[in-house]
Design a protein around this motif. Structure first.
Motif, PDB file in Angstrom:
ATOM      1  N   LEU A  66       0.835  -1.201   0.000  1.00 51.91           N
ATOM      2  CA  LEU A  66       0.000   0.000   0.000  1.00 51.91           C
ATOM      3  C   LEU A  66       0.872   1.254   0.000  1.00 51.91           C
ATOM      4  N   ASP A  89       4.010   1.198  -1.190  1.00 54.58           N
ATOM      5  CA  ASP A  89       4.651   1.169  -2.509  1.00 54.58           C
ATOM      6  C   ASP A  89       3.768   1.853  -3.547  1.00 54.58           C
ATOM      7  N   ALA A  90       2.469   1.553  -3.488  1.00 52.03           N
ATOM      8  CA  ALA A  90       1.550   2.122  -4.468  1.00 52.03           C
ATOM      9  C   ALA A  90       1.563   3.642  -4.391  1.00 52.03           C
ATOM     10  N   ALA A  91       1.620   4.185  -3.173  1.00 51.53           N
ATOM     11  CA  ALA A  91       1.641   5.643  -3.008  1.00 51.53           C
ATOM     12  C   ALA A  91       2.956   6.222  -3.539  1.00 51.53           C
ATOM     13  N   ILE A  92       4.054   5.559  -3.198  1.00 52.30           N
ATOM     14  CA  ILE A  92       5.361   6.046  -3.652  1.00 52.30           C
ATOM     15  C   ILE A  92       5.442   5.981  -5.173  1.00 52.30           C
ATOM     16  N   ASN A  93       4.905   4.905  -5.718  1.00 54.11           N
ATOM     17  CA  ASN A  93       4.901   4.752  -7.173  1.00 54.11           C
ATOM     18  C   ASN A  93       4.184   5.916  -7.859  1.00 54.11           C
ATOM     19  N   LEU A  94       3.162   6.466  -7.198  1.00 54.55           N
ATOM     20  CA  LEU A  94       2.407   7.566  -7.793  1.00 54.55           C
ATOM     21  C   LEU A  94       3.010   8.922  -7.444  1.00 54.55           C
ATOM     22  N   GLY A  95       4.147   8.921  -6.741  1.00 50.69           N
ATOM     23  CA  GLY A  95       4.847  10.182  -6.533  1.00 50.69           C
ATOM     24  C   GLY A  95       4.961  10.643  -5.096  1.00 50.69           C
ATOM     25  N   ALA A  96       4.492   9.839  -4.134  1.00 53.53           N
ATOM     26  CA  ALA A  96       4.598  10.253  -2.738  1.00 53.53           C
ATOM     27  C   ALA A  96       5.996   9.946  -2.201  1.00 53.53           C
ATOM     28  N   SER A  97       6.448  10.768  -1.263  1.00 55.70           N
ATOM     29  CA  SER A  97       7.707  10.442  -0.596  1.00 55.70           C
ATOM     30  C   SER A  97       7.416   9.363   0.439  1.00 55.70           C
ATOM     31  N   ARG A  98       8.477   8.759   0.974  1.00 59.67           N
ATOM     32  CA  ARG A  98       8.285   7.721   1.969  1.00 59.67           C
ATOM     33  C   ARG A  98       7.506   8.273   3.183  1.00 59.67           C
ATOM     34  N   LYS A 132      -0.014   9.622   5.026  1.00 58.21           N
ATOM     35  CA  LYS A 132      -1.284   9.626   4.306  1.00 58.21           C
ATOM     36  C   LYS A 132      -1.901   8.218   4.239  1.00 58.21           C
ATOM     37  N   ILE A 133      -1.075   7.211   4.210  1.00 58.08           N
ATOM     38  CA  ILE A 133      -1.595   5.850   4.026  1.00 58.08           C
ATOM     39  C   ILE A 133      -1.468   5.017   5.314  1.00 58.08           C
ATOM     40  N   GLY A 181       5.607  10.950   3.213  1.00 64.10           N
ATOM     41  CA  GLY A 181       4.250  11.275   2.780  1.00 64.10           C
ATOM     42  C   GLY A 181       3.360  10.050   2.789  1.00 64.10           C
ATOM     43  N   ALA A 182       3.883   8.951   2.266  1.00 63.97           N
ATOM     44  CA  ALA A 182       3.114   7.705   2.224  1.00 63.97           C
ATOM     45  C   ALA A 182       2.784   7.240   3.637  1.00 63.97           C
TER      46      ALA A 182
END
Ligand SMILES: Nc1ncnc2c1ncn2[C@@H]1O[C@H](COP(=O)(O)OP(=O)(O)OP(=O)(O)O)[C@@H](O)[C@H]1O
Ligand SMILES: [Mg+2]
Lengths: 274, 349
Positions: free
Chosen positions: A170, A172-181, A187-188, A183-184
């Motif tokens: 979950l 990874d998916a955020a980071i893949n879309l441009g979030a920093s570690r 937010k997640i 941030g992920a």
């Protein structure tokens, strides 16, 4: 056919009622006794009910420069500090233990459990002698530290388990879309971990509020939390004062639950498996 | 949209080579299917393109830019995970919007793109739902929309359909293909289903133990498998092993009384694999005299199974090999028959 079903249903129903009644007595029996005691002026054995009712002990506890209110605020303050510090330590620690290859991971977790492996008394007696040397015996800081030692065990374990239960993919998916570690995480992962973190915070809060042994050995006689005060009162056979305090001790738990219920989204509670 | 080039990519975990000198090129707008058995390194390959696995050696170029050491959040790849990895605490709308918010687009632009994406995967009306309120196929489409809405340079699909049942899988496969063509987006599609790979890919790569065994257009790789593993993986149900024989005319192996020539790199007495596909043999066919295009051999019907549109026969040859052959003819069990197969359709390794 329907007859059989009906008898089964009745049996289940009766069983349920019996269990609920037993549970009810187990939980509310002592509570009812305490409640009666707190409103009693005179209650001599073997009378089933107090001979004289009154609000004297409640008034004593709640008005003027009351020892009980002071102790209540102190207890709540200590519990809140323990919760705050506990979260500040256990969130990063739990996340690291859940996600990264921390060297000596198993040893660390076992070390954390160590104080729990021994009987409480010797642990706290040792702790108090250490705290005397550190000059924090008899201070709020010392008592807070004692509570933390006890509760960190649980909160780090619960937090680690909580973060472990959230799939890394979950993030990874955020980071893949441009979030920093980071941030992920905020937010997640953190929102998803909230039920577990809140559960652990409630546990730590209530645990600290009720904590007696550590407070007694590390803080007495200077730090008068509610449980210590209650102990003193009941030692002096002042059952009424002790009962008033006991009820006041249950109130924060109830308030905490009520607040939680209001603020937690239904999903989060479902997440707790409730 | 960009060309992806992978040069000498290697990744080891301890002793294990998850990727072993992988070289690949995916052209702009091409859909490349990466096919391979479990543990062959497929996920490791896409995860290193997305930046979640740091390779030990090699380079990854996306649109000519070397991204080998770029941080994953900066790569502008979009991945669809096998488990979809939808965020359970966010609605469909929030899931799809997240990547756009990170790109600091204006609210109007976000709204426009989200609408486009929802429309693209046919999910309009479900934006307020949480992932757990969706079917598997719908969740899959949300994951696809979430990936496509950010306008990625490359789309990475790691077994996107493997959690769905066969019927939906079949339909979604073509939907993905259509979408991919419409958007002309460079795509890597991981699967371990050979039919899926062959049916939607522009090119197919077969991976095993981290190595590329064969790469090429689907027709090419299907009709010319390089070795028995590739042939078997691409759906050949019959792999027979026997020993190489030799006479004055050269090396050969016997099948159903027929003589099959064996490639010269083999040694007499060595094991040889004969690969035949179940649906490429004609049962009971008589071969015209002097036909060198076909091989005719004989066998006995040992058993059969009714499959609806056709029957599957278990045929035993005189050498004692057993073959599975599909045919729409009806033959009694126990009968001895002739079988006929195109010479090009018998693979000998
Ligand atoms: N983090 C890791 N640590 C150690 N070994 C790993 C790690 N990730 C993958 N591997 C190993 O690398 C090999 C390739 O794994 P990979 O996940 O890429 O396979 P795959 O082709 O995607 O398989 P599947 O079809 O089962 O998903 C496997 O043998 C796996 O055990
Ligand atoms: Mg995989």
């Amino acid at each position: 056919m329907t007859g059989v079903k009906a008898t089964k249903w009745w049996r289940a129903m009766i069983l349920k009622l019996v269990i609920i009644t037993i549970l009810g007595f187990a939980i509310f029996g002592p509570l009812a006794g305490t409640l009666l005691w707190s409103f009693a002026i005179k209650w001599y054995w073997p009378s089933a009910l107090p001979q004289e009712f009154g609000l004297k002990y409640w008034a004593n506890a709640l008005t003027g420069r009351s020892q009980v209110l002071d102790a209540l605020w102190l207890s709540i303050s200590i519990a809140l500090i323990v919760v705050a510090v506990g979260l500040l330590v256990s969130i990063p620690a739990g996340y690291a233990l859940a996600r990264f290859d921390v060297p000596w991971k198993k040893v660390l977790l076992v070390l954390f459990l160590m104080p729990q492996a021994f009987p409480q008394l010797p642990v706290f007696i040792n702790m108090s002698s250490i705290f005397y040397r550190l000059n924090i015996a008899g201070t709020v800081a010392g008592v807070t530290a004692a509570h933390l030692v006890v509760s960190l065990v649980y909160s780090v374990w619960i937090t680690t388990a909580t973060f472990k239960s959230i799939p890394e993919v979950l993030e990874d998916a955020a980071i893949n879309l441009g979030a920093s570690r980071v941030g992920a995480f905020f937010k997640i992962t953190l929102p998803l971990a909230a039920p577990g973190l809140i559960a652990s915070a409630i546990f730590v809060f209530l645990n600290s509020l009720d904590e007696f042994t550590g407070t007694f050995f590390v803080g007495a006689p200077y730090i008068q939390t509610l449980p210590i005060l209650m102990y003193t009162a009941s030692m002096g056979y002042n059952m009424q004062a002790a009962s008033v305090i006991a009820i006041m001790l249950t109130i924060p738990s109830l308030v905490f639950m009520a607040i939680l219920e209001r603020f937690l989204k239904a999903e989060y509670i479902r997440g707790l498996g409730v | 949209m960009a060309t992806l080039e992978i040069q000498g990519l290697t990744k080891t975990y301890g002793q294990l080579k998850a990727l072993d000198n992988v070289n690949l090129t995916v052209q702009e707008g091409e859909l490349m299917a990466v096919l391979g058995p479990s543990g062959s390194g497929k996920s490791t390959l896409v995860r290193s393109i997305a930046g979640f696995v740091a390779p030990d050696a090699g380079h990854i170029l996306l649109g000519g830019r070397d991204i080998t050491f770029e941080r994953p959040e900066k790569r502008n790849t979009a991945m669809v995970f096998q488990s979809y990895a939808l965020w359970p605490h966010m609605t469909v709308l929030q899931n799809i919007t997240y990547g756009l918010k990170l790109r600091r687009l204006s609210p109007e632009e976000i709204a426009r793109k989200v609408e486009w994406a929802l429309d693209l995967v046919d999910l309009s009306g479900l934006e307020g739902r949480y992932p757990r309120q969706l079917s598997g196929g719908q969740q899959q489409r949300v994951a696809l929309a979430r990936a496509l809405v950010v306008d990625p340079e490359i789309l990475l699909l790691d077994e996107p359909l493997s959690n769905l049942d066969a019927k939906i899988r079949y339909r979604l496969r073509f939907e993905i293909k259509k979408l991919q063509k419409r958007l002309n987006i460079t795509t890597i599609y991981i699967t371990h289903d050979q039919e899926e790979a062959l049916s939607i890919a522009d090119s197919v790569v077969l991976l095993k133990d981290g190595k590329v065994l064969q790469a090429g257009r689907p027709e090419e790789i299907y009709s010319n498998p390089k070795n028995s593993f590739v042939a078997e993986f691409l759906g050949a149900s019959n792999v027979i092993t026997d020993l190489v024989l030799q006479d004055r005319e050269g090396l050969y192996v016997m099948l159903g009384g027929a003589r099959l020539p064996v490639p010269a790199y083999k040694q007499p007495g060595e094991e040889v694999s004969i690969v035949i596909r179940a649906d490429e043999v004609e049962l009971g066919g008589e071969m015209p005299e002097g036909d060198h295009e076909h091989v005719s051999f004989s066998g006995k019907v040992n058993d059969q199974m009714y499959l609806g549109s056709r029957r599957r026969y278990e045929i035993e040859t005189v050498e004692g090999h057993s073959l599975l052959i599909d045919s729409d003819r009806e033959l009694p069990t126990g009968s001895v028959i002739r079988l006929c197969v195109d010479r090009d359709k018998i693979y000998i390794y």
